[in-house]
Design an enzyme around this catalytic site. Structure first.
Site, mmCIF file in Angstrom:
data_model
loop_
_atom_site.group_PDB
_atom_site.id
_atom_site.type_symbol
_atom_site.label_atom_id
_atom_site.label_comp_id
_atom_site.label_asym_id
_atom_site.label_seq_id
_atom_site.Cartn_x
_atom_site.Cartn_y
_atom_site.Cartn_z
ATOM 1 N N ASP A 235 37.893 5.579 -13.938
ATOM 2 C CA ASP A 235 39.207 5.035 -13.360
ATOM 3 C C ASP A 235 40.077 5.319 -13.997
ATOM 4 O O ASP A 235 41.667 5.277 -13.516
ATOM 5 C CB ASP A 235 38.578 4.239 -12.723
ATOM 6 C CG ASP A 235 38.098 4.952 -11.712
ATOM 7 O OD1 ASP A 235 36.608 4.512 -11.653
ATOM 8 O OD2 ASP A 235 37.862 4.881 -10.132
ATOM 9 N N LYS A 246 33.607 2.406 -12.461
ATOM 10 C CA LYS A 246 32.004 1.402 -11.595
ATOM 11 C C LYS A 246 31.058 0.502 -11.967
ATOM 12 O O LYS A 246 31.210 0.499 -12.779
ATOM 13 C CB LYS A 246 31.099 2.587 -11.065
ATOM 14 C CG LYS A 246 30.795 1.939 -9.398
ATOM 15 C CD LYS A 246 31.484 1.419 -8.379
ATOM 16 C CE LYS A 246 32.934 1.893 -8.372
ATOM 17 N NZ LYS A 246 33.537 0.767 -7.428
HETATM 18 C C1 LIG Z 1 35.517 11.411 -10.738
HETATM 19 S S1 LIG Z 1 36.405 9.123 -11.161
HETATM 20 C C2 LIG Z 1 34.569 8.265 -9.884
HETATM 21 C C3 LIG Z 1 34.642 7.225 -10.187
HETATM 22 O O1 LIG Z 1 35.377 6.501 -8.849
HETATM 23 C C4 LIG Z 1 34.315 5.611 -8.804
HETATM 24 O O2 LIG Z 1 34.380 4.578 -7.970
HETATM 25 P P1 LIG Z 1 35.729 4.463 -6.095
HETATM 26 O O3 LIG Z 1 34.425 5.423 -5.597
HETATM 27 O O4 LIG Z 1 35.308 2.887 -6.019
HETATM 28 O O5 LIG Z 1 36.850 5.117 -6.135
HETATM 29 C C5 LIG Z 1 33.916 5.334 -9.496
HETATM 30 O O6 LIG Z 1 34.245 4.502 -10.433
HETATM 31 C C6 LIG Z 1 33.814 6.559 -10.243
HETATM 32 O O7 LIG Z 1 33.025 7.083 -12.234
#
Ligand SMILES: CSC[C@H]1O[C@H](OP(=O)(O)O)[C@H](O)[C@@H]1O
Length: 351
Positions: A235, A246
């Protein structure tokens, strides 16, 4: 079946509501910037690149809806709408990268009409570029693997977290295209369950052999199963290579190190933030207690239980074997290599 996370359609935004997966495939029309803010905040659209794309379309949607001929007033209000979308989630730098790119382009307008057209065109460009960017990440990621390899991943960094292909899951899409076989172990990823609800679903749609595990099974799985690599999304990547992803990713990196298994971060250049010097400077979103104390609306903890619910953690760069980008796999001295990548990219853009 081609599943698209976000689409600009007839001056409105159509999103795949990821909170309804895997049980229902529901598309929702967003017709106001407030709907866009809510879709990001409540994870209907999630994943760093997809968040940037829907926010870019959110600014275009607002611009299209604004009745005004006064350019200066329009631009002042446009920047306020940028700040509003910036308040939706703090960690994924793609959100800020995308809305700032739109504002920069729109401020070149000589009229409100031109500003509206520039906002839509730039948002469409961001989405279109992300398709090729993620494909190249898939190609560079696949170059690290062999036919028959098994990869562990966490959360969902798949096609629905981007414009197409994904980042950590992009090698699976490219492997399929090239007739190669990759297998996956997907961590369920408490509390929002992006791994079980989204990655298991997405890889099954792709025809990939995917095994679902609980997050607590990761250590035993790395110890007892033949896992060739761990690949995760990102992120925000700080200038020194420290990476926010995550919650649970940092623990996975420690486990990979302990089992001498390569640990890769897959991310587009737009997730690299040289203005954030180290992982300590990355804002970590904390989310509602209910995400942990409830499951599908049913309490799984006593009422008023105290909760700590960080949505992300930071993996120190020394635990990262390589960062898979669209320009190649970055290794070693991340500070130097990421800065070099940035100057090359800027040079490319200025060509
Ligand atoms: C390809 S970026 C995906 C990345 O975003 C996710 O977080 P969230 O589901 O809270 O938006 C997670 O960190 C993923 O690795």
């Amino acid at each position: 079946m081609t599943i698209q996370s976000v689409e600009w359609k007839n001056d409105a935004i159509v999103i795949l509501d990821q909170q309804q997966l895997p049980n229902e495939i529901i598309y929702e029309h967003l017709t106001t910037i407030e709907h866009v803010w809510e879709s990001i905040t409540y994870l209907k659209v999630r994943g760093a690149p997809a968040i940037g794309i829907v926010a870019a379309f959110g600014l275009a949607l607002w611009a299209r809806s604004k009745q005004s001929n006064h350019l200066e007033l329009f631009l002042d209000e446009f920047e306020k709408q940028r700040d509003y979308l910036a308040s939706s989630r703090p960690t994924a730098v793609n959100l800020f990268w995308a809305i700032d790119r739109i504002v920069k382009k729109v401020k070149r307008a000589q009229s409100v009409a031109e500003a509206k057209d520039l906002a839509v065109a730039e948002a469409l460009a961001i989405q279109k570029e992300d398709v090729q960017t993620c494909r190249r990440i898939g190609e560079n990621g696949l170059s690290l693997l062999k036919d028959g390899n098994t990869v562990m991943t966490i959360c969902n960094a798949g096609a629905i977290a981007t414009a197409k292909y994904g980042t950590a899951l992009a090698p699976f899409y490219l492997a399929k295209e090239k007739g190669l076989t990759l297998k996956a172990f997907a961590c369920e990823t408490r509390p929002v369950l992006q791994g079980s609800r989204l990655t298991a679903w997405e890889l099954q749609q792709l025809g990939v052999d995917v095994t679902l595990i609980t997050d607590s099974m990761a250590a035993h799985t790395l110890k007892t199963k033949e896992i060739n690599a761990v690949i995760v999304g990102a992120d925000r990547i700080a200038a020194n290579g420290d990476t926010a992803n995550k919650i649970g990713t940092y623990g996975l990196a420690l486990l990979a190190k302990a089992h001498d298994i390569p640990f890769y971060v897959a991310a587009p250049f737009s997730t690299i933030d040289l203005n954030t010097l180290t992982g300590d400077d990355i804002p970590i979103e904390e989310r509602a207690a209910e995400e942990i104390t409830h499951l599908q609306g049913k309490a799984i903890a006593p009422a008023a239980t105290k909760v700590f619910n960080p949505a992300f953690d930071v993996t120190p760069s020394e635990l990262i074997t390589g960062i898979i980008t669209e320009y190649g796999v970055v290794r070693g001295d991340y500070q130097t290599e990421l800065t070099r990548l940035y100057s090359n990219e800027i040079e490319t853009l200025q060509v």
